[in-house]
Design an enzyme around this catalytic site. Structure first.
Site, PDB file in Angstrom:
ATOM      1  CG  ASP A   1      -3.090   7.116  -3.176  1.00  0.00           C
ATOM      2  OD1 ASP A   1      -4.083   6.614  -3.410  1.00  0.00           O
ATOM      3  OD2 ASP A   1      -1.947   6.752  -2.679  1.00  0.00           O
TER       4      ASP A   1
ATOM      5  CG  HIS B   1      -1.733   1.020   1.263  1.00  0.00           C
ATOM      6  ND1 HIS B   1      -1.832   2.012   2.305  1.00  0.00           N
ATOM      7  CD2 HIS B   1      -2.919   1.802   0.695  1.00  0.00           C
ATOM      8  CE1 HIS B   1      -2.674   2.902   2.347  1.00  0.00           C
ATOM      9  NE2 HIS B   1      -3.346   2.665   1.238  1.00  0.00           N
ATOM     10  NE  ARG B   2      -1.903   5.731   1.324  1.00  0.00           N
ATOM     11  CZ  ARG B   2      -2.430   6.566   2.470  1.00  0.00           C
ATOM     12  NH1 ARG B   2      -1.774   7.294   3.061  1.00  0.00           N
ATOM     13  NH2 ARG B   2      -3.817   6.310   2.806  1.00  0.00           N
TER      14      ARG B   2
ATOM     15  CD  GLU C   1      -7.495   5.712  -4.319  1.00  0.00           C
ATOM     16  OE1 GLU C   1      -6.660   4.989  -3.281  1.00  0.00           O
ATOM     17  OE2 GLU C   1      -8.358   6.403  -3.837  1.00  0.00           O
TER      18      GLU C   1
ATOM     19  CG  HIS D   1      -3.233   9.432   0.116  1.00  0.00           C
ATOM     20  ND1 HIS D   1      -4.078  10.125   1.065  1.00  0.00           N
ATOM     21  CD2 HIS D   1      -3.971   8.163  -0.077  1.00  0.00           C
ATOM     22  CE1 HIS D   1      -5.068   9.436   1.339  1.00  0.00           C
ATOM     23  NE2 HIS D   1      -4.968   8.340   0.800  1.00  0.00           N
TER      24      HIS D   1
ATOM     25  CG  ASP E   1       0.345   0.821   5.547  1.00  0.00           C
ATOM     26  OD1 ASP E   1      -0.184   1.103   4.314  1.00  0.00           O
ATOM     27  OD2 ASP E   1       0.397   1.406   6.329  1.00  0.00           O
TER      28      ASP E   1
ATOM     29  CD  GLU F   1      -2.982   2.434  -3.172  1.00  0.00           C
ATOM     30  OE1 GLU F   1      -4.110   2.883  -3.298  1.00  0.00           O
ATOM     31  OE2 GLU F   1      -2.052   2.766  -2.620  1.00  0.00           O
TER      32      GLU F   1
ATOM     33  CE  LYS G   1      -6.531   9.034  -2.560  1.00  0.00           C
ATOM     34  NZ  LYS G   1      -7.418   8.145  -1.885  1.00  0.00           N
TER      35      LYS G   1
HETATM   36  O1  G3P Z   1      -5.984   0.916  -2.111  1.00  0.00           O
HETATM   37  C1  G3P Z   1      -6.970   1.181  -1.191  1.00  0.00           C
HETATM   38  C2  G3P Z   1      -6.513   2.352  -0.305  1.00  0.00           C
HETATM   39  O2  G3P Z   1      -5.504   3.037  -0.793  1.00  0.00           O
HETATM   40  C3  G3P Z   1      -7.629   3.363  -0.310  1.00  0.00           C
HETATM   41  O3  G3P Z   1      -7.656   4.317   0.437  1.00  0.00           O
HETATM   42  O4  G3P Z   1      -7.057   6.339   1.545  1.00  0.00           O
HETATM   43  O5  G3P Z   1      -5.178   4.597   1.155  1.00  0.00           O
HETATM   44  O6  G3P Z   1      -6.191   5.836  -0.717  1.00  0.00           O
HETATM   45  P1  G3P Z   1      -6.365   5.422   0.697  1.00  0.00           P
HETATM   46 CA    CA Z   2      -4.745   4.607  -2.191  1.00  0.00          CA
END
Ligand code: G3P
Ligand code: CA
Length: 246
Positions: free
Chosen positions: A43, A14-15, A115, A56, A240, A41, A117
């Site tokens: 954004d 994640h990120r 993603e 993000h 994460d 992942e 955003k």
């Molecule tokens: O991939 C899911 C997650 O990234 C969505 O929430 O706020 O972390 O972008 P957020």
């Molecule tokens: Ca995200």
């Protein structure tokens, strides 16, 4: 015809590996690769001069030494900001990457869950993403190495209309978004429905699967959260800490 990811469960950093390095930076993406996550992942948003930047929040304040809205900066201006020190002094000098830079780093090494955003702030972002994917040939060797998702159903649909061959997902986080009626709507356009952990129950995961969709819940930040998700037969875990998923 959509490509298929054949692995039973994919680990999605994640990120990047954001538990260990500043989110959405090359350091966190490099770490995700080294930790052998299946996907990372990230954004994306658009800069003032129309470039796809990886960040993000819609403001730069939390994750850099700058102040203000992403859309008020050119990419050159964003590149001058320090996007690492807020996390730990040893990451001083990390920059906000362009999506293009991340593609160069990741192609052939790790899949990317992209993603979109706040798409309502960035008219045309779906077209720009499609152009960038094509320019880098990101789908040429492994069409299943890219998934595009958003909380905004209209944005997912717009992107799909431009690149119908790419896997896409809808992000959901509140119960109003996941009524039987709303889930039924996803049948026509989404390959994934990706819920916040607070929405995850056996019946919810079973419903998504019964609709023919896959699901990768988010965001795991504790090792104890992993076994129950595996028991529910999720298709991936967004975390994460990619090392928490064995
Ligand atoms: O991939 C899911 C997650 O990234 C969505 O929430 O706020 O972390 O972008 P957020
Ligand atoms: Ca995200």
């Amino acid at each position: 015809m959509k490509p298929a990811i054949n692995k039973k469960i994919i680990v999605i950093a994640h990120r990047g590996a954001a538990g260990y390095a500043p989110e959405n930076t090359m350091a966190s993406f490099q770490l995700a690769i080294e930790m052998k996550a299946d996907f990372l992942e990230l954004d994306i948003q658009l800069t003032k001069d129309g470039q796809l930047v990886v960040i993000h929040d819609t403001e730069v304040d939390r994750t850099s030494n700058g102040r203000g809205k992403v859309l008020d900066f050119t990419m050159a201006q964003l590149s001058e900001l320090d996007a690492g020190s807020w996390f730990n002094a040893k990451f001083e000098g990390e920059r906000m990457p362009t999506l293009s830079e991340v593609f160069d780093l990741c192609k052939g090494k790790i899949g990317i869950l992209i993603e979109i955003k706040a798409p309502w702030l960035y008219p045309g972002i779906e077209q720009k993403l499609a152009e960038e994917l094509r320019a880098h040939g990101m789908l040429d060797e492994d069409p299943a190495s890219i998934i595009v998702q958003s909380f905004d159903q209209s944005s997912v649909k717009r992107f799909s209309a431009i690149m119908p061959q790419v896997l896409v997902g809808l992000l959901v986080y509140q119960s109003e978004d996941v009524t039987a009626e709303k889930l039924q709507e996803t049948v026509v356009y989404a390959d994934y429905v990706n819920p916040s952990l607070n929405l995850v129950t056996k019946s919810f995961i079973d419903t998504i699967h019964a609709l023919g969709k896959k699901t990768t819940p988010w965001t795991v930040r504790s090792a104890a959260e992993v076994p129950p998700l595996l028991d529910l037969n999720v298709d991936g875990i967004i975390t994460d800490y990619p090392d928490y998923v064995k």
